[in-house]
Motif scaffolding. Structure first.
Motif, PDB file in Angstrom:
ATOM      1  N   TYR A 407       0.624  -0.586   0.489  1.00  0.00           N
ATOM      2  CA  TYR A 407       0.277   0.361  -0.071  1.00  0.00           C
ATOM      3  C   TYR A 407       0.893   1.257  -0.154  1.00  0.00           C
ATOM      4  O   TYR A 407       0.249   2.392  -0.480  1.00  0.00           O
ATOM      5  N   THR A 408       2.087   1.272   0.774  1.00  0.00           N
ATOM      6  CA  THR A 408       3.171   2.095   0.465  1.00  0.00           C
ATOM      7  C   THR A 408       3.351   2.591  -1.209  1.00  0.00           C
ATOM      8  O   THR A 408       3.872   3.780  -1.682  1.00  0.00           O
ATOM      9  N   ALA A 409       3.272   1.621  -1.603  1.00  0.00           N
ATOM     10  CA  ALA A 409       3.586   1.346  -3.097  1.00  0.00           C
ATOM     11  C   ALA A 409       2.835   2.616  -3.899  1.00  0.00           C
ATOM     12  O   ALA A 409       3.216   2.797  -4.679  1.00  0.00           O
ATOM     13  N   LYS A 410       1.972   1.865  -3.830  1.00  0.00           N
ATOM     14  CA  LYS A 410       0.618   1.850  -4.046  1.00  0.00           C
ATOM     15  C   LYS A 410       0.267   3.110  -4.765  1.00  0.00           C
ATOM     16  O   LYS A 410      -0.550   3.760  -5.049  1.00  0.00           O
ATOM     17  N   ARG A 411       0.779   4.087  -3.093  1.00  0.00           N
ATOM     18  CA  ARG A 411      -0.243   4.839  -3.174  1.00  0.00           C
ATOM     19  C   ARG A 411       0.837   6.220  -3.499  1.00  0.00           C
ATOM     20  O   ARG A 411       0.558   7.485  -4.306  1.00  0.00           O
ATOM     21  N   ILE A 412       2.222   5.702  -3.502  1.00  0.00           N
ATOM     22  CA  ILE A 412       3.093   6.893  -4.405  1.00  0.00           C
ATOM     23  C   ILE A 412       3.267   6.400  -5.794  1.00  0.00           C
ATOM     24  O   ILE A 412       2.599   7.416  -6.571  1.00  0.00           O
ATOM     25  N   TYR A 413       2.818   5.357  -6.450  1.00  0.00           N
ATOM     26  CA  TYR A 413       2.375   4.952  -8.111  1.00  0.00           C
ATOM     27  C   TYR A 413       2.253   3.468  -8.149  1.00  0.00           C
ATOM     28  O   TYR A 413       1.763   2.764  -7.579  1.00  0.00           O
ATOM     29  N   PRO A 414       0.752   3.983  -8.232  1.00  0.00           N
ATOM     30  CA  PRO A 414      -0.243   3.410  -8.534  1.00  0.00           C
ATOM     31  C   PRO A 414      -0.067   1.994  -9.742  1.00  0.00           C
ATOM     32  O   PRO A 414      -1.169   0.644  -9.620  1.00  0.00           O
ATOM     33  N   PHE A 415       1.191   2.069 -10.289  1.00  0.00           N
ATOM     34  CA  PHE A 415       1.916   0.746 -11.443  1.00  0.00           C
ATOM     35  C   PHE A 415       2.412  -0.180 -11.226  1.00  0.00           C
ATOM     36  O   PHE A 415       3.428   0.523 -10.369  1.00  0.00           O
ATOM     37  N   THR A 416       2.448  -1.077 -11.110  1.00  0.00           N
ATOM     38  CA  THR A 416       3.727  -2.341 -11.215  1.00  0.00           C
ATOM     39  C   THR A 416       4.218  -1.979 -13.297  1.00  0.00           C
ATOM     40  O   THR A 416       3.564  -1.949 -13.763  1.00  0.00           O
ATOM     41  N   VAL A 417       5.223  -3.105 -13.007  1.00  0.00           N
ATOM     42  CA  VAL A 417       6.281  -3.392 -14.059  1.00  0.00           C
ATOM     43  C   VAL A 417       5.041  -3.717 -15.049  1.00  0.00           C
ATOM     44  O   VAL A 417       4.735  -4.119 -16.478  1.00  0.00           O
ATOM     45  N   TYR A 418       4.237  -4.855 -14.502  1.00  0.00           N
ATOM     46  CA  TYR A 418       3.183  -5.777 -15.123  1.00  0.00           C
ATOM     47  C   TYR A 418       1.956  -5.073 -15.980  1.00  0.00           C
ATOM     48  O   TYR A 418       1.547  -4.565 -16.746  1.00  0.00           O
ATOM     49  N   SER A 419       1.697  -3.473 -14.776  1.00  0.00           N
ATOM     50  CA  SER A 419       0.029  -3.016 -15.229  1.00  0.00           C
ATOM     51  C   SER A 419       0.928  -1.615 -16.174  1.00  0.00           C
ATOM     52  O   SER A 419      -0.696  -1.233 -16.410  1.00  0.00           O
ATOM     53  N   TYR A 420       1.856  -1.462 -16.020  1.00  0.00           N
ATOM     54  CA  TYR A 420       1.653   0.005 -16.426  1.00  0.00           C
ATOM     55  C   TYR A 420       1.549  -0.214 -18.228  1.00  0.00           C
ATOM     56  O   TYR A 420       1.979  -1.027 -18.807  1.00  0.00           O
ATOM     57  N   GLN A 421       0.683   0.613 -18.544  1.00  0.00           N
ATOM     58  CA  GLN A 421       0.554   0.629 -20.338  1.00  0.00           C
ATOM     59  C   GLN A 421       1.109   1.633 -20.804  1.00  0.00           C
ATOM     60  O   GLN A 421       1.817   2.987 -20.823  1.00  0.00           O
ATOM     61  N   PRO A 422       1.563   1.077 -21.388  1.00  0.00           N
ATOM     62  CA  PRO A 422       3.077   1.798 -22.410  1.00  0.00           C
ATOM     63  C   PRO A 422       2.412   2.941 -23.157  1.00  0.00           C
ATOM     64  O   PRO A 422       2.748   4.328 -23.917  1.00  0.00           O
ATOM     65  N   LYS A 423       0.735   2.931 -23.707  1.00  0.00           N
ATOM     66  CA  LYS A 423       0.473   4.309 -24.227  1.00  0.00           C
ATOM     67  C   LYS A 423       0.636   5.562 -23.753  1.00  0.00           C
ATOM     68  O   LYS A 423      -0.052   6.383 -23.612  1.00  0.00           O
ATOM     69  N   SER A 424       0.387   5.152 -22.400  1.00  0.00           N
ATOM     70  CA  SER A 424       0.529   5.912 -20.761  1.00  0.00           C
ATOM     71  C   SER A 424       1.719   6.533 -20.913  1.00  0.00           C
ATOM     72  O   SER A 424       1.879   7.953 -20.610  1.00  0.00           O
ATOM     73  N   ILE A 425       2.750   6.426 -21.576  1.00  0.00           N
ATOM     74  CA  ILE A 425       4.251   7.050 -21.255  1.00  0.00           C
ATOM     75  C   ILE A 425       4.152   8.743 -22.666  1.00  0.00           C
ATOM     76  O   ILE A 425       3.798   8.849 -23.602  1.00  0.00           O
TER      77      ILE A 425
END
Length: 425
Positions: A407-425
């Motif tokens: 929950y600390t990680a999710k609070r700082i940054y809601p994505f993981t390497v697996y869930s991050y969408q490249p189109k959002s870059i």
């Protein structure tokens, strides 16, 4: 019973019968693949690492050679098709018409093996997961009855593969649920449960041992505030790891000529390994050494610089390995980094605050916390960490740090390497 009801009942019986049979087959093939890759990697990584320790020039040669071999195999043998890791599984489960082609099994198996044994600073876990998922995907394609159960059969392969790697059936099923499926059903539990049971039988038949051999002496309730602190630190570091991977993939993606990517990645990897040989490959060899010494270590400048160097450089060399074409993910790097975060924190607490915490315990807790935060899968991390040491004495502390870290990680940054969408870059 009318004729329609009888036909429907027979159809369901046949379907379940075939699902049971195919789940057994998936469990056997996935666990065989996982254990084969694990044993081959451990064997050859040790040989190559020992050679490099005898002659430091190999630290310069191995990474470039390994990444080049992977590029050539991908270019000529696998028809220029790149491996995208767990993202491939998400793309497959998202649409019914998508599937994982059979070449993904040898591609991830061979490339994962070559990446690690030649010093690539990642692990074989993601290679195993995708290859095992492919077994489930292929099984689904072979029988029309299974069209609606592609995700469940893919999860069965993944669960069996993770179980075989870490000797933890709960971790296998929970990873398939938390990361891949994100939902459960009667079919999910049946197929994954059967596949995992087969994997467990395979483990016991081959007498597979847990990754780490440790003796836990217990823990104290007074240390709970320190567990929370460890969870917060691990959560913050997991964000650093995630952003490193995303940054390097984005940056290397702008380099059109792949040989340049290999050169830059190998340069970063070789230079870092020369400074800190602990960064070579999965790094489990360094974890095992420090676990044996953990309760006797004291805070010195050399020790502090080594731990800080590992914590800072491991995400960079992992990212460089993956961006340059290496096969793997953040599974093993998270476990590795978390172990050294926990060790350094425990020794600092004992030195400056007389906390009297147990460094070995903090190493174990750090592994679980970092993994939980990196993949946002706390329950997987809890049971996988217990499976790593084959001991559940630290279950409550592991639960605390994994939840806090996630929950600390999710609070700082809601994505993981697996869930991050490249189109959002």
């Amino acid at each position: 019973m009318n004729k329609t009801a009888q036909i429907k009942k027979n159809y369901q019986f046949i379907k379940y019968q075939k699902l049971i049979v195919v789940s057994i087959l998936i469990g056997f093939l996935s666990s065989f693949l996982a254990i084969s890759l694990k044993r081959l990697t451990e064997h050859y990584e040790e040989i190559f690492f020992d050679k490099a320790n005898e002659n430091w020039v190999y630290f310069l040669i191995f990474p470039a050679f390994g990444l080049s071999i992977i590029y050539l195999l991908r270019h000529y043998l696998f028809k220029k098709k790149e491996n995208k890791g767990i993202r491939e599984i998400f793309d497959t489960t998202a649409q019914r018409k998508n599937s994982l082609p059979i070449y993904k099994i040898p591609s991830h198996f061979i490339n994962g093996l070559i990446t690690v044994i030649f010093g690539g600073s990642t692990g074989i876990e993601v290679s195993t997961v995708v290859a095992s998922a492919t077994i489930g995907s292929i099984a689904q394609e072979k029988e029309n009855l299974f069209n609606r159960h592609k995700t469940e059969l893919i999860c069965a392969g993944v669960a069996a593969g993770i179980t075989a790697l870490f000797c933890s059936p709960f971790a296998g099923i929970l990873f398939a649920w938390e990361v891949i499926s994100k939902k459960t059903s009667k079919i999910f539990f049946m197929t994954s449960g059967i596949a995992v049971a087969v994997a467990l039988g395979f483990i016991y038949f081959l007498d597979e041992k847990s990754l780490l051999t440790v003796t836990i002496t217990g823990w104290h309730w007074q240390a709970i505030p320190y567990f929370i602190l460890l969870g917060i630190i691990a959560g913050m570091n997991s964000v650093y790891l995630t952003k490193c991977v995303l940054f390097f993939k984005r940056s290397f993606g702008k380099i059109e000529k792949h040989p340049y990517r290999i050169f830059i990645g190998a340069f970063l990897l070789s230079g870092s390994i020369l400074l800190l040989p602990q960064l070579y490959g999965e790094g489990y060899h360094a974890l095992k050494e420090n676990i044996l010494l953990s309760n006797d270590l004291t805070l010195t400048v050399t020790f502090a610089v080594t731990c800080i160097g590992i914590i800072i450089l491991k995400p960079i060399v992992t990212s460089a390995t993956l961006a340059a074409g290496g096969d793997g993910g953040v599974f093993a790097p998270s476990i590795f980094i978390g172990g050294f975060i926990g060790l350094l924190l425990a020794i600092c607490l004992n030195k400056f605050f007389h906390a009297n915490v147990i460094p070995l315990n903090f190493m174990i807790l750090g592994m679980g916390a970092m993994l939980s935060a990196s993949i946002h899968a706390p329950f997987t991390a809890i049971f996988l960490t217990c499976g790593l040491i084959n001991d559940y004495s630290l279950f409550i502390p592991i639960f605390i740090v994994c939840m806090v870290a996630k929950y600390t990680a999710k609070r700082i940054y809601p994505f993981t390497v697996y869930s991050y969408q490249p189109k959002s870059i």
